[in-house]
Scaffold this motif. Sequence first.
Motif, PDB file in Angstrom:
ATOM      1  N   ALA A 156       9.943  36.899  -9.036  1.00 40.07           N
ATOM      2  CA  ALA A 156       9.966  37.404 -10.238  1.00 40.07           C
ATOM      3  C   ALA A 156       8.905  36.752 -11.249  1.00 40.07           C
ATOM      4  O   ALA A 156       8.473  37.340 -12.382  1.00 40.07           O
ATOM      5  N   CYS A 157       8.841  35.628 -11.220  1.00 36.75           N
ATOM      6  CA  CYS A 157       8.183  34.542 -12.115  1.00 36.75           C
ATOM      7  C   CYS A 157       6.815  34.079 -11.528  1.00 36.75           C
ATOM      8  O   CYS A 157       6.318  32.993 -12.045  1.00 36.75           O
ATOM      9  N   ALA A 158       6.139  34.964 -10.603  1.00 36.98           N
ATOM     10  CA  ALA A 158       5.058  34.341 -10.189  1.00 36.98           C
ATOM     11  C   ALA A 158       3.750  34.221 -11.082  1.00 36.98           C
ATOM     12  O   ALA A 158       2.917  33.337 -10.963  1.00 36.98           O
ATOM     13  N   ALA A 159       3.712  34.840 -12.355  1.00 39.37           N
ATOM     14  CA  ALA A 159       3.103  34.458 -13.376  1.00 39.37           C
ATOM     15  C   ALA A 159       3.824  34.608 -14.761  1.00 39.37           C
ATOM     16  O   ALA A 159       4.624  35.756 -15.019  1.00 39.37           O
ATOM     17  N   PHE A 160       3.924  33.623 -15.747  1.00 38.30           N
ATOM     18  CA  PHE A 160       4.319  33.798 -16.732  1.00 38.30           C
ATOM     19  C   PHE A 160       3.591  33.016 -17.983  1.00 38.30           C
ATOM     20  O   PHE A 160       2.754  32.182 -17.431  1.00 38.30           O
ATOM     21  N   THR A 161       4.325  32.986 -19.228  1.00 38.41           N
ATOM     22  CA  THR A 161       3.392  32.108 -20.286  1.00 38.41           C
ATOM     23  C   THR A 161       4.212  31.163 -20.672  1.00 38.41           C
ATOM     24  O   THR A 161       5.404  31.133 -20.868  1.00 38.41           O
ATOM     25  N   ASP A 162       3.648  29.936 -20.977  1.00 38.16           N
ATOM     26  CA  ASP A 162       4.246  28.464 -21.211  1.00 38.16           C
ATOM     27  C   ASP A 162       4.659  28.903 -22.730  1.00 38.16           C
ATOM     28  O   ASP A 162       3.611  29.362 -23.564  1.00 38.16           O
ATOM     29  N   LEU A 163       5.965  28.266 -23.033  1.00 37.12           N
ATOM     30  CA  LEU A 163       6.370  28.537 -24.427  1.00 37.12           C
ATOM     31  C   LEU A 163       5.824  27.509 -25.360  1.00 37.12           C
ATOM     32  O   LEU A 163       5.625  27.758 -26.662  1.00 37.12           O
ATOM     33  N   ASP A 164       5.416  26.394 -24.833  1.00 34.41           N
ATOM     34  CA  ASP A 164       4.803  25.344 -25.721  1.00 34.41           C
ATOM     35  C   ASP A 164       2.990  25.716 -26.124  1.00 34.41           C
ATOM     36  O   ASP A 164       2.805  25.844 -27.274  1.00 34.41           O
ATOM     37  N   ASP A 165       2.391  25.784 -25.077  1.00 35.23           N
ATOM     38  CA  ASP A 165       0.950  25.963 -25.503  1.00 35.23           C
ATOM     39  C   ASP A 165       0.314  27.303 -25.107  1.00 35.23           C
ATOM     40  O   ASP A 165      -0.780  27.587 -25.240  1.00 35.23           O
ATOM     41  N   HIS A 166       1.517  28.308 -24.827  1.00 36.03           N
ATOM     42  CA  HIS A 166       0.942  29.653 -24.453  1.00 36.03           C
ATOM     43  C   HIS A 166       0.212  29.836 -23.346  1.00 36.03           C
ATOM     44  O   HIS A 166      -0.793  30.926 -23.323  1.00 36.03           O
ATOM     45  N   SER A 167      -0.132  28.767 -22.486  1.00 32.01           N
ATOM     46  CA  SER A 167      -1.025  29.206 -21.383  1.00 32.01           C
ATOM     47  C   SER A 167      -0.496  29.894 -20.163  1.00 32.01           C
ATOM     48  O   SER A 167       0.896  29.890 -20.111  1.00 32.01           O
ATOM     49  N   LYS A 168      -1.240  30.055 -19.459  1.00 33.72           N
ATOM     50  CA  LYS A 168      -0.815  31.044 -18.273  1.00 33.72           C
ATOM     51  C   LYS A 168      -0.161  29.987 -16.989  1.00 33.72           C
ATOM     52  O   LYS A 168      -1.106  29.036 -16.754  1.00 33.72           O
ATOM     53  N   VAL A 169       1.079  30.373 -16.523  1.00 34.45           N
ATOM     54  CA  VAL A 169       1.624  29.363 -15.573  1.00 34.45           C
ATOM     55  C   VAL A 169       1.789  30.376 -14.227  1.00 34.45           C
ATOM     56  O   VAL A 169       2.120  31.227 -14.176  1.00 34.45           O
ATOM     57  N   GLU A 170       1.443  29.639 -13.106  1.00 36.98           N
ATOM     58  CA  GLU A 170       1.432  30.421 -11.976  1.00 36.98           C
ATOM     59  C   GLU A 170       2.341  29.741 -10.867  1.00 36.98           C
ATOM     60  O   GLU A 170       2.644  28.544 -10.937  1.00 36.98           O
ATOM     61  N   LEU A 171       3.309  30.469 -10.239  1.00 37.82           N
ATOM     62  CA  LEU A 171       4.323  30.059  -9.622  1.00 37.82           C
ATOM     63  C   LEU A 171       4.150  30.684  -8.143  1.00 37.82           C
ATOM     64  O   LEU A 171       3.939  31.515  -7.812  1.00 37.82           O
ATOM     65  N   TYR A 184      13.906  25.912   0.345  1.00 33.67           N
ATOM     66  CA  TYR A 184      12.862  26.800  -0.305  1.00 33.67           C
ATOM     67  C   TYR A 184      11.769  25.985  -1.444  1.00 33.67           C
ATOM     68  O   TYR A 184      12.594  25.035  -2.169  1.00 33.67           O
ATOM     69  N   THR A 185      10.857  25.858  -1.233  1.00 28.45           N
ATOM     70  CA  THR A 185       9.763  25.089  -1.916  1.00 28.45           C
ATOM     71  C   THR A 185       8.933  25.962  -3.024  1.00 28.45           C
ATOM     72  O   THR A 185       8.399  26.903  -2.625  1.00 28.45           O
ATOM     73  N   ILE A 186       8.912  25.530  -4.310  1.00 32.31           N
ATOM     74  CA  ILE A 186       8.050  26.015  -5.301  1.00 32.31           C
ATOM     75  C   ILE A 186       6.912  25.203  -6.061  1.00 32.31           C
ATOM     76  O   ILE A 186       7.598  24.174  -6.344  1.00 32.31           O
ATOM     77  N   THR A 187       5.963  25.748  -6.019  1.00 30.55           N
ATOM     78  CA  THR A 187       4.747  25.020  -6.906  1.00 30.55           C
ATOM     79  C   THR A 187       4.428  25.466  -8.274  1.00 30.55           C
ATOM     80  O   THR A 187       4.311  26.770  -8.089  1.00 30.55           O
ATOM     81  N   VAL A 188       4.552  25.147  -9.009  1.00 26.96           N
ATOM     82  CA  VAL A 188       4.389  25.415 -10.695  1.00 26.96           C
ATOM     83  C   VAL A 188       3.063  24.800 -11.055  1.00 26.96           C
ATOM     84  O   VAL A 188       2.984  23.538 -11.161  1.00 26.96           O
ATOM     85  N   THR A 189       2.296  25.555 -11.354  1.00 29.19           N
ATOM     86  CA  THR A 189       0.627  25.084 -11.918  1.00 29.19           C
ATOM     87  C   THR A 189       0.231  25.691 -13.266  1.00 29.19           C
ATOM     88  O   THR A 189       0.669  26.850 -13.571  1.00 29.19           O
ATOM     89  N   SER A 190      -0.544  25.114 -13.993  1.00 25.71           N
ATOM     90  CA  SER A 190      -1.502  25.853 -15.028  1.00 25.71           C
ATOM     91  C   SER A 190      -2.550  25.186 -15.223  1.00 25.71           C
ATOM     92  O   SER A 190      -2.934  23.902 -15.246  1.00 25.71           O
ATOM     93  N   GLY A 191      -3.716  25.945 -15.533  1.00 28.22           N
ATOM     94  CA  GLY A 191      -5.070  25.341 -15.820  1.00 28.22           C
ATOM     95  C   GLY A 191      -5.157  24.559 -16.808  1.00 28.22           C
ATOM     96  O   GLY A 191      -6.105  23.851 -17.109  1.00 28.22           O
ATOM     97  N   SER A 195      -1.714  18.126 -13.811  1.00 28.13           N
ATOM     98  CA  SER A 195      -1.175  18.405 -12.500  1.00 28.13           C
ATOM     99  C   SER A 195       0.107  19.356 -12.670  1.00 28.13           C
ATOM    100  O   SER A 195       0.703  19.468 -13.737  1.00 28.13           O
ATOM    101  N   GLY A 196       0.304  19.892 -11.574  1.00 30.38           N
ATOM    102  CA  GLY A 196       1.533  20.805 -11.490  1.00 30.38           C
ATOM    103  C   GLY A 196       3.044  20.007 -11.191  1.00 30.38           C
ATOM    104  O   GLY A 196       2.666  18.786 -10.980  1.00 30.38           O
TER     105      GLY A 196
END
Length: 241
Positions: A156-171, A184-191, A195-196
């Motif tokens: 459900a959270c494959a893409a969401f907005t970071d609350l601090d800098d409002h950047s796009k986060v990908e999961l 289950y392994t999850i990688t969380v990254t943002s431009g 680093s993620g």
Amino acid sequence: MPLTSRFAKTLAVVALPLALAACSSGSTDSSSHTSAASQDKPAKDPNAGLMTGTQLKKALAPASAFPSHLTAVKDGFADSGSEFVSPQSRSTAKPDCSKFENSTWLDVSGYKGGVSFAQGDYANQDQTEEMTQELDAFQGTTATDVMKNVQAAATACAAFTDLDDHSKVELAGRATPGLGDEAYTITVTSGHWESGTTLIAVRVGSTVATVMSSAGSDNGAANAAKLAGNLADSLKAATTS
């Protein structure tokens, strides 16, 4: 046959010999005694076989399992001690994707924790790299439900907005064979990030281990996998001893 039905049948067939009626009455008393005896049996302890917080603390990975430049964070360790806490019902609210950015992130599953827990936190001096570990024990089949909900939240959270800098986060999440009963392994990254982070959830029986790592140039993946493996082995050893 229920007790009321047995009595109704006796009253309807008034021509039955007295001896037969007495036999029926004796059978009713025996059933009542059996029922009373079963009620006297103690209820099964729902925490039977689960590790306490004190025991889970001993199953945490030691400092030697972490990169040498990371040290224990002051006040970063906690556990539930020797007593079990009351189980918490699962929240059915929509997953809060921002929780995937927390160092302790198990509550993305809708559960805030188990009936016992232990956790620890390691970081470098300026806290730009961090690794955390948490163990939670659950009653019944709740641990399996936790794993299922972690995966559902990740989807459900494959893409969401970071609350601090409002950047796009990908999961991105994937099932990870070879760790515990399931993992289950999850990688969380943002431009916007240097680093993620890598998150891993591992179930061993009724206990769920959760790991977070931002240590390393690979989004913390290698260190997270090593720590998750350490915890899985530790829990296996504890449950078979």
